[in-house]
Each structure stands twice: as C-alpha cells, then as structure tokens.
Design a protein around this motif. Structure first.
Motif, mmCIF file in Angstrom:
data_model
loop_
_atom_site.group_PDB
_atom_site.id
_atom_site.type_symbol
_atom_site.label_atom_id
_atom_site.label_comp_id
_atom_site.label_asym_id
_atom_site.label_seq_id
_atom_site.Cartn_x
_atom_site.Cartn_y
_atom_site.Cartn_z
ATOM 1 N N ALA A 134 -5.779 0.036 0.715
ATOM 2 C CA ALA A 134 -4.722 0.351 1.685
ATOM 3 C C ALA A 134 -5.230 0.259 3.118
ATOM 4 N N ILE A 135 -4.356 -0.190 3.994
ATOM 5 C CA ILE A 135 -4.614 -0.254 5.430
ATOM 6 C C ILE A 135 -3.850 0.881 6.091
ATOM 7 N N ALA A 136 -4.530 1.713 6.842
ATOM 8 C CA ALA A 136 -3.885 2.846 7.504
ATOM 9 C C ALA A 136 -3.166 2.386 8.772
ATOM 10 N N ASN A 137 -2.038 3.042 9.087
ATOM 11 C CA ASN A 137 -1.271 2.765 10.300
ATOM 12 C C ASN A 137 -1.042 1.270 10.523
ATOM 13 N N PRO A 138 -0.496 0.568 9.535
ATOM 14 C CA PRO A 138 -0.332 -0.885 9.650
ATOM 15 C C PRO A 138 0.798 -1.259 10.605
ATOM 16 N N ASN A 139 0.673 -2.451 11.197
ATOM 17 C CA ASN A 139 1.808 -2.988 11.945
ATOM 18 C C ASN A 139 2.712 -3.732 10.963
ATOM 19 N N LEU A 140 3.804 -4.287 11.484
ATOM 20 C CA LEU A 140 4.775 -4.923 10.600
ATOM 21 C C LEU A 140 4.178 -6.109 9.857
ATOM 22 N N ASP A 141 3.367 -6.898 10.530
ATOM 23 C CA ASP A 141 2.757 -8.061 9.870
ATOM 24 C C ASP A 141 1.869 -7.633 8.710
ATOM 25 N N ALA A 142 1.095 -6.568 8.914
ATOM 26 C CA ALA A 142 0.223 -6.083 7.842
ATOM 27 C C ALA A 142 1.032 -5.582 6.649
ATOM 28 N N ILE A 143 2.156 -4.936 6.930
ATOM 29 C CA ILE A 143 3.024 -4.450 5.852
ATOM 30 C C ILE A 143 3.593 -5.618 5.063
ATOM 31 N N LEU A 144 4.072 -6.631 5.764
ATOM 32 C CA LEU A 144 4.660 -7.789 5.084
ATOM 33 C C LEU A 144 3.600 -8.579 4.322
ATOM 34 N N GLN A 145 2.384 -8.641 4.852
ATOM 35 C CA GLN A 145 1.300 -9.304 4.123
ATOM 36 C C GLN A 145 0.951 -8.540 2.850
ATOM 37 N N ALA A 146 0.925 -7.209 2.942
ATOM 38 C CA ALA A 146 0.651 -6.395 1.757
ATOM 39 C C ALA A 146 1.759 -6.550 0.726
ATOM 40 N N ASP A 147 2.984 -6.654 1.210
ATOM 41 C CA ASP A 147 4.134 -6.865 0.322
ATOM 42 C C ASP A 147 3.983 -8.166 -0.458
ATOM 43 N N GLN A 148 3.634 -9.233 0.249
ATOM 44 C CA GLN A 148 3.492 -10.526 -0.414
ATOM 45 C C GLN A 148 2.292 -10.530 -1.358
ATOM 46 N N TRP A 149 1.195 -9.906 -0.946
ATOM 47 C CA TRP A 149 0.019 -9.807 -1.814
ATOM 48 C C TRP A 149 0.385 -9.101 -3.113
ATOM 49 N N ALA A 150 1.128 -8.011 -2.996
ATOM 50 C CA ALA A 150 1.494 -7.230 -4.175
ATOM 51 C C ALA A 150 2.401 -8.027 -5.107
ATOM 52 N N ARG A 151 3.287 -8.814 -4.538
ATOM 53 C CA ARG A 151 4.168 -9.639 -5.375
ATOM 54 C C ARG A 151 3.358 -10.661 -6.173
ATOM 55 N N ASN A 152 2.398 -11.272 -5.517
ATOM 56 C CA ASN A 152 1.552 -12.244 -6.209
ATOM 57 C C ASN A 152 0.735 -11.581 -7.319
ATOM 58 N N GLU A 153 0.150 -10.422 -7.009
ATOM 59 C CA GLU A 153 -0.628 -9.697 -8.003
ATOM 60 C C GLU A 153 0.237 -9.267 -9.180
ATOM 61 N N ALA A 154 1.448 -8.791 -8.863
ATOM 62 C CA ALA A 154 2.351 -8.340 -9.927
ATOM 63 C C ALA A 154 2.764 -9.498 -10.824
ATOM 64 N N GLN A 155 2.994 -10.661 -10.225
ATOM 65 C CA GLN A 155 3.329 -11.836 -11.030
ATOM 66 C C GLN A 155 2.183 -12.168 -11.988
ATOM 67 N N GLY A 156 0.964 -12.034 -11.495
ATOM 68 C CA GLY A 156 -0.192 -12.267 -12.358
ATOM 69 C C GLY A 156 -0.260 -11.267 -13.496
ATOM 70 N N CYS A 157 0.055 -10.021 -13.209
ATOM 71 C CA CYS A 157 0.058 -8.992 -14.253
ATOM 72 C C CYS A 157 1.113 -9.289 -15.306
ATOM 73 N N VAL A 158 2.280 -9.729 -14.853
ATOM 74 C CA VAL A 158 3.360 -10.062 -15.776
ATOM 75 C C VAL A 158 2.934 -11.205 -16.700
ATOM 76 N N LYS A 159 2.293 -12.224 -16.138
ATOM 77 C CA LYS A 159 1.839 -13.351 -16.942
ATOM 78 C C LYS A 159 0.804 -12.913 -17.968
ATOM 79 N N SER A 160 -0.100 -12.035 -17.564
ATOM 80 C CA SER A 160 -1.140 -11.574 -18.486
ATOM 81 C C SER A 160 -0.550 -10.788 -19.647
ATOM 82 N N LEU A 161 0.556 -10.090 -19.402
ATOM 83 C CA LEU A 161 1.202 -9.316 -20.462
ATOM 84 C C LEU A 161 1.908 -10.232 -21.463
ATOM 85 N N ASN A 162 2.193 -11.464 -21.046
ATOM 86 C CA ASN A 162 2.910 -12.402 -21.913
ATOM 87 C C ASN A 162 1.966 -13.282 -22.745
ATOM 88 N N ARG A 163 0.671 -13.136 -22.532
ATOM 89 C CA ARG A 163 -0.275 -13.976 -23.247
ATOM 90 C C ARG A 163 -0.432 -13.524 -24.699
#
Length: 424
Positions: free
Chosen positions: A395-424
């Motif tokens: 986690a990044i403390a006191n993030p600006n908007l860009d950092a929040i949106l980057q974390a959002d996109q990172w989490a989506r990518n990671e979650a997609q990977g988790c979903v794929k791993s559950l389908n194997r």
C-alpha cells in the motif's frame, strides 16, 4: 457554496440515470416536481432507456458514454437537448452551469473523475456510488472542503446516519455539513469540528450499519460452493443491480459502506460496526457515549434517502408510504457470521490500512464478482481472490489520484490472474 436554497427547486444532474438508483431518482423528481428539476441525465450505454428518461424530464443536457450509440440516442429523442459523449462528456455534464447538485449513481470506478469535476465546479454532490469514497475518500472530502460544497449520502445506511447526527445537532439550533472533515479523520477534528457547524462525532461511541444479511444469511458454509448466480441475485428485500446484489450476498457491500462511513463522518474504523437486520426497516443507527441510540426507520425504498439528499436541508411531503407500526411483526438483529463471510474483516483491514489498499480491495472485488456472474469462479472464490490480491499489494500512504488509479488497474490485472489460476 450556494445558500438560502431552502424551499426552492433543486436542479439536479443524474449520472447513471438508467440504473436502479437513477430510476428511483427519476421517481422522486416525478413525485415532487415543485422541488426537483432534472437538468441533465447520463448513462453508459443504454441509449433507448436514456432517451426515455430524457424525453420524460426534458432535461436540457444528455450524455451517453458509449459513443458508438449516439446515433441511436438521437433517433430516440423527441426533442433536441445538448448532447455530450464519452468520458469527457461525462465530466462536462457534471459541470453544467445550471446545476445545483450532481447525483452520482454510476456503479464502479467510472464516477470518480466526474464527481471530482463536479466538486471543482462548485456543485453539491449526492453520492450513491460507494467506490468514490472507498477509492478516494481522502481526496474527495478534501476537495469538497476546499471548494465549500456539500457531500450528501444517498446510500440508505449513510443517509440514515446523517439524519441521526443531524437530528442531534438541530436540537441545539445548528445544522451540520458534510464537507468539512480533514483529509484524515482524527481526534482533534472530532473534538473541535472544522469549519462551520461541522459534524462533531466526539460523543459518538459507535456508528452501526445495518445489513439485511443477503439471501444466504442462514445458509450453512458447507453449501457455499454450490451457490449459483441466479440464487445470489435473489435479494430478500432490495431491488438493485447485479453487482450490488452480489456484493450484498457476500457482505462486501457492507464492507465498502464501512469505509465510506469512515470518510463521510470522520470516524475511526474501530467505531464503525455492522449488525444483521433482515427486515431492512432500521437503516442504520448511531450510539452515543451515554448509551443512547438514535435510529432512522422507513420501508425499503431508495426514494426515501434520495429525496432527503436532493431536498436537504428541507423535509418535503411526498406520496411514499409511511411506516405502519401496527403491521411490523418484529425487528430482529444478529451478529454477522464473520468467519463465513470474510468480506467485513477484509474491509476493516483495508480501511484501517488506508492509502491505496481500499482501491485494491474494491477493484479485485469487481473482477471477482464479474467472474462469478460469468460462472468462471465459485461463490467463495470472490473472497479468496480479493484476499489474495490484497496480500500481494504494497500500500501507498496518502496517494494522489494517479496513484489510486494505478493501484486500481494493478489490482484488476492481479485479480484476473487469480481468476485464471482458479480455472486451471
């Protein structure tokens, strides 16, 4: 900030006019036209439904995010409003000169930028999209304070809390505001208040959010693996969109509301609790230091909190049915099954950690819910995906908007990977 608007017609832009909250907002405007005027309607992609809302309200501005359907929108319109398109258009309609308030009812993260644009333009905000405050509560409340605008809750639970706190203040001839918390709620804010008539929560022991418990409140944990999307979409008391309905079934909806309450009312996460209330009549409660508790009650109809948000600071007569206490057989309250529904503990962890972790939790949950609705993961996998992505995040403390949106996109990518791993 506009003052002296009591008793006057409120000019409102609805972002998300074709969803369940948007439809309820249109009902409110239909019910009390002398107090609410719809000056703008916006939707993501449903051109026909948006055109119907525009034709009914004759809103002077209309926005469709999906630019490929603009021709369909124009063909269905019976008059010639100003038409906005795309994400840029969504921000533009949120800044309409003629608007007093912007009601943000967009599911997911799409409402964040237009909400901030509206605040910068000096518009009061009625917030129905939990993600706005979950992802960027620090930024949103700071900008609202700096621009001297109100942030009013539309969620029935937070609207109830606001009414309870406001009722306490009005006994002293004051009217609180929801735009003046510091970027990080702290004890000094609670003791002194910030700005004019700020919400003083120093004597609040607990904010208690009520939850229906969803369709699986009494379902044994051993049966969770066999839960289908159709079963999860059958909410016992509320009629909502699919994503919010699944969130209610997992209790992530209530977890998001815990973080939302933290920012809206400037209270520490430890003072925000959840109780299961299957009847959905008591919409939330505030317990004070002396042991007294104030609650707000009404039937399960989103028109109640929407109307209070858009007509505040007034209470306005309407055609909504009042409670008939003679017909209320019982009001029940239960402790949540924390081990069986881990969303509440995950949300508390995210809210207490702060920074980018709430945005990560929210994004991972969106991906997991979509995967469940597509039958790519099982019901309990929603929690597993979210927890795994949260554990991977630094986690990044006191993030600006860009950092929040980057974390959002990172989490989506990671979650997609988790979903794929559950389908194997």
């Amino acid at each position: 900030m506009r003052t002296g608007t009591s008793g006057k017609r409120k000019r409102v832009v609805i972002l998300g006019a074709t969803g369940s909250i948007g439809e309820s907002a249109l009902k409110v405007a239909r019910d009390i036209p002398e107090r609410v005027e719809i000056v703008g309607v916006a939707a993501n992609s449903n051109a026909e439904k948006l055109a119907a809302a525009a034709n009914e309200t004759r809103a002077p501005a209309v926005c469709l995010v999906d630019e490929t359907k603009i021709d369909a929108l124009q063909g269905a319109l019976e008059y010639k409003p100003q038409i906005f398109a795309g994400d840029v258009g969504l921000r533009e309609i949120a800044c309409l000169t003629d608007a007093d308030m912007v009601l943000v009812a967009i599911v997911g993260t799409g409402g964040l930028r237009p909400a901030l644009a509206a605040i910068e333009a000096g518009k009061d905000l009625a917030v129905a999209s939990k993600e706005i405050l979950v992802m960027a509560g620090e930024i949103v409340m700071r900008e609202a304070r700096n621009n001297r605008v109100h942030v009013l809750p539309v969620d029935s639970e937070h609207n109830a809390i606001f009414q309870c706190l406001e009722g306490r203040f009005l006994q002293n001839g004051k009217r609180p505001t929801l735009n003046v918390q510091r970027s990080t709620p702290n004890a000094e804010d609670s003791k002194l208040g910030v700005g004019r008539s700020a919400l003083d929560v120093s004597d609040v022991r607990r904010i208690i959010l009520t939850a229906s418990g969803g369709p699986f409140r009494e379902t044994p944990r051993k049966s969770f693996d066999s839960i289908t999307p159709e079963q999860a979409l059958k909410h016992p008391t509320w009629n909502m969109g699919p994503k919010i309905t699944i969130d209610s079934a997992t209790l992530f909806n209530k977890g998001l509301e815990m973080i939302e309450a933290h920012w809206l009312f400037g209270v520490e996460m430890e003072r925000v609790e959840v109780v299961i209330h299957p009847q959905s009549i008591v919409h939330s409660m505030v317990e004070f230091m002396d042991g007294s508790t104030l609650a707000q009650l009404s039937y399960s109809n989103m028109c109640f909190p929407i109307q209070y948000a858009v007509t505040w600071p007034d209470r306005v007569p309407n055609t909504l049915p009042p409670l008939d206490f003679s017909k209320l057989s019982k009001l029940e309250f239960f402790t949540p099954r924390y081990e069986d529904f881990p969303a509440l503990n995950l949300a508390r962890q995210a809210g207490e950690s702060g920074g980018t972790l709430p945005a990560v939790m929210n994004a991972a949950n969106e991906i997991a819910v979509a995967a469940f609705l597509d039958r790519r993961v099982r019901f309990p996998d929603i929690w597993r995906v979210v927890e795994e992505v949260m554990n991977r995040h630094t986690a990044i403390a006191n993030p600006n908007l860009d950092a929040i949106l980057q974390a959002d996109q990172w989490a989506r990518n990671e979650a997609q990977g988790c979903v794929k791993s559950l389908n194997r």
